[in-house]
Write a protein that holds these residues in place. Structure first.
Motif, PDB file in Angstrom:
ATOM      1  N   LEU A 234       0.808  -1.225   0.000  1.00  0.00           N
ATOM      2  CA  LEU A 234       0.000   0.000   0.000  1.00  0.00           C
ATOM      3  C   LEU A 234       0.842   1.276   0.000  1.00  0.00           C
ATOM      4  O   LEU A 234       0.290   2.370  -0.039  1.00  0.00           O
ATOM      5  CB  LEU A 234      -0.965  -0.006   1.192  1.00  0.00           C
ATOM      6  CG  LEU A 234      -2.134  -0.991   1.035  1.00  0.00           C
ATOM      7  CD1 LEU A 234      -2.914  -1.131   2.336  1.00  0.00           C
ATOM      8  CD2 LEU A 234      -3.070  -0.573  -0.091  1.00  0.00           C
ATOM      9  N   LEU A 235       2.166   1.128   0.034  1.00  0.00           N
ATOM     10  CA  LEU A 235       3.038   2.292  -0.163  1.00  0.00           C
ATOM     11  C   LEU A 235       3.678   2.085  -1.540  1.00  0.00           C
ATOM     12  O   LEU A 235       4.678   1.369  -1.665  1.00  0.00           O
ATOM     13  CB  LEU A 235       4.104   2.357   0.939  1.00  0.00           C
ATOM     14  CG  LEU A 235       3.579   2.674   2.338  1.00  0.00           C
ATOM     15  CD1 LEU A 235       4.633   2.379   3.398  1.00  0.00           C
ATOM     16  CD2 LEU A 235       3.132   4.124   2.428  1.00  0.00           C
ATOM     17  N   PRO A 236       3.080   2.678  -2.572  1.00  0.00           N
ATOM     18  CA  PRO A 236       3.425   2.295  -3.954  1.00  0.00           C
ATOM     19  C   PRO A 236       4.912   2.389  -4.263  1.00  0.00           C
ATOM     20  O   PRO A 236       5.452   1.558  -4.991  1.00  0.00           O
ATOM     21  CB  PRO A 236       2.630   3.289  -4.810  1.00  0.00           C
ATOM     22  CG  PRO A 236       1.586   3.842  -3.923  1.00  0.00           C
ATOM     23  CD  PRO A 236       2.074   3.738  -2.511  1.00  0.00           C
ATOM     24  N   GLU A 237       5.592   3.403  -3.670  1.00  0.00           N
ATOM     25  CA  GLU A 237       7.002   3.564  -4.022  1.00  0.00           C
ATOM     26  C   GLU A 237       7.875   2.442  -3.473  1.00  0.00           C
ATOM     27  O   GLU A 237       9.043   2.326  -3.845  1.00  0.00           O
ATOM     28  CB  GLU A 237       7.522   4.943  -3.565  1.00  0.00           C
ATOM     29  CG  GLU A 237       7.802   5.100  -2.082  1.00  0.00           C
ATOM     30  CD  GLU A 237       6.559   5.399  -1.239  1.00  0.00           C
ATOM     31  OE1 GLU A 237       5.433   5.232  -1.736  1.00  0.00           O
ATOM     32  OE2 GLU A 237       6.732   5.778  -0.063  1.00  0.00           O
ATOM     33  N   THR A 238       7.297   1.599  -2.588  1.00  0.00           N
ATOM     34  CA  THR A 238       8.088   0.491  -2.041  1.00  0.00           C
ATOM     35  C   THR A 238       7.924  -0.794  -2.854  1.00  0.00           C
ATOM     36  O   THR A 238       8.487  -1.823  -2.499  1.00  0.00           O
ATOM     37  CB  THR A 238       7.687   0.183  -0.576  1.00  0.00           C
ATOM     38  OG1 THR A 238       6.341  -0.322  -0.575  1.00  0.00           O
ATOM     39  CG2 THR A 238       7.784   1.412   0.304  1.00  0.00           C
ATOM     40  N   VAL A 239       7.116  -0.729  -3.913  1.00  0.00           N
ATOM     41  CA  VAL A 239       6.864  -1.942  -4.702  1.00  0.00           C
ATOM     42  C   VAL A 239       7.520  -1.782  -6.076  1.00  0.00           C
ATOM     43  O   VAL A 239       6.953  -1.131  -6.970  1.00  0.00           O
ATOM     44  CB  VAL A 239       5.343  -2.189  -4.854  1.00  0.00           C
ATOM     45  CG1 VAL A 239       5.093  -3.524  -5.544  1.00  0.00           C
ATOM     46  CG2 VAL A 239       4.653  -2.163  -3.504  1.00  0.00           C
TER      47      VAL A 239
END
Ligand code: ADP
Length: 266
Positions: A66-71
């Motif tokens: 749910l934290l897009p920059e971590t995916v």
């Protein structure tokens, strides 16, 4: 007689969640998680406790991408992935399947509900999984029945009580048949009866659970194991009663021994 040792079959199922050396800094520079490692086995129910600002929500957001920059679009190297769900690296191509496996319950149901009626809201997840309409309908009815709301499917979600809205959220998650429930303060703002009822619903689930909460009596009732998170680090990981009886450890992290333990009722 041979004294060769008996070979015990090795566990082949991967943990439902494996987090290895996870660190995370918000774009404004706040270091929210530092070197966090733990895993959760299928059907294990684990509490996540710690003071405000400890990093509990941030950690939970990582488990569902749910934290897009971590995916990332792809893993630079398999070993470089800090979060794995049912053996799958947290990378964009796996996100759909990961979200099928991990159901996330927000603290505030109004962050989660957005369809006009209860039935539409519960159907949203299964429809998103691309399931056939008749299977969606079956799962919606089963989800509503599981949370005792089978008679309110046509009602507007905004006309339900806070506790009922929370149960609608849970019905929507259960309808996706996840392997892990990630729950952020599931009992907050519920009255005693609604709290007890919600706890019974969680007890009846077959899914593994990671429950973040300040409600330590609930953690004692539901969780076999508990993690203390503080300053973004795992400070303790052990059997619930042992951790929640350790007044020195709890005090170091702004927590108190729950009353039922203090009065010897556990
Ligand atoms: P908890 O859920 O245990 O209360 P959080 O995960 O919400 O803790 O917060 C961990 C730390 O990250 C805190 O210092 C908080 O202020 C900070 N934080 C949380 N969300 C954000 C955000 N969106 N941007 C910047 N910092 C944040």
């Amino acid at each position: 007689m041979s004294n060769a040792s008996i070979e015990i079959p090795r566990e082949t199922t991967p943990p439902i969640i494996q987090v290895e050396r996870l660190s995370y800094r918000y774009p404004n520079g706040t270091m929210a998680l530092c070197d966090v490692s733990f895993s959760i086995q299928p059907r294990e129910v684990v509490g996540l406790i710690g003071p405000n600002g400890a990093g509990k929500t941030t950690l939970q957001l990582h488990l569902n991408g749910l934290l897009p920059e971590t995916v990332p679009d792809r893993s630079p190297a398999e070993s470089a992935t800090s979060v794995r769900v049912a053996g799958m690296a947290m990378i964009r191509p796996n996100l759909k399947e990961i979200r099928r496996q991990v159901g996330f319950l927000f603290q505030d149901p109004d962050d989660q509900l957005f369809c006009p009626t209860v039935r539409e809201d519960v159907a949203f997840g299964p429809l998103n999984l691309g399931l056939p309409r008749d299977e969606v309908a079956r799962r919606v009815e089963a989800g509503l029945a599981a949370v005792g709301l089978e008679n309110v499917g046509d009602r507007g979600t905004m006309h339900l009580s806070f506790g009922e809205r929370k149960r609608v959220c849970l019905a929507g998650i259960l309808a996706c048949q996840p392997s892990l429930l990630v729950l952020d303060e599931p009992t907050s703002n519920l009255d005693q009866r609604a709290r007890r009822r919600f706890m019974e619903l969680l007890k009846n689930s077959q899914a593994a659970q990671l429950i973040a909460s300040h409600d330590l009596e609930m953690i004692l009732d539901l969780c076999s194991r508990v993690l203390i998170l503080d300053h973004g680090r795992i400070q303790a990981d052990g059997p619930t009663l042992a951790v929640l009886s350790n007044s020195t450890l709890l005090a170091q992290h702004g927590l108190e021994v729950p009353l039922s333990v203090q009065y010897g009722r556990r």
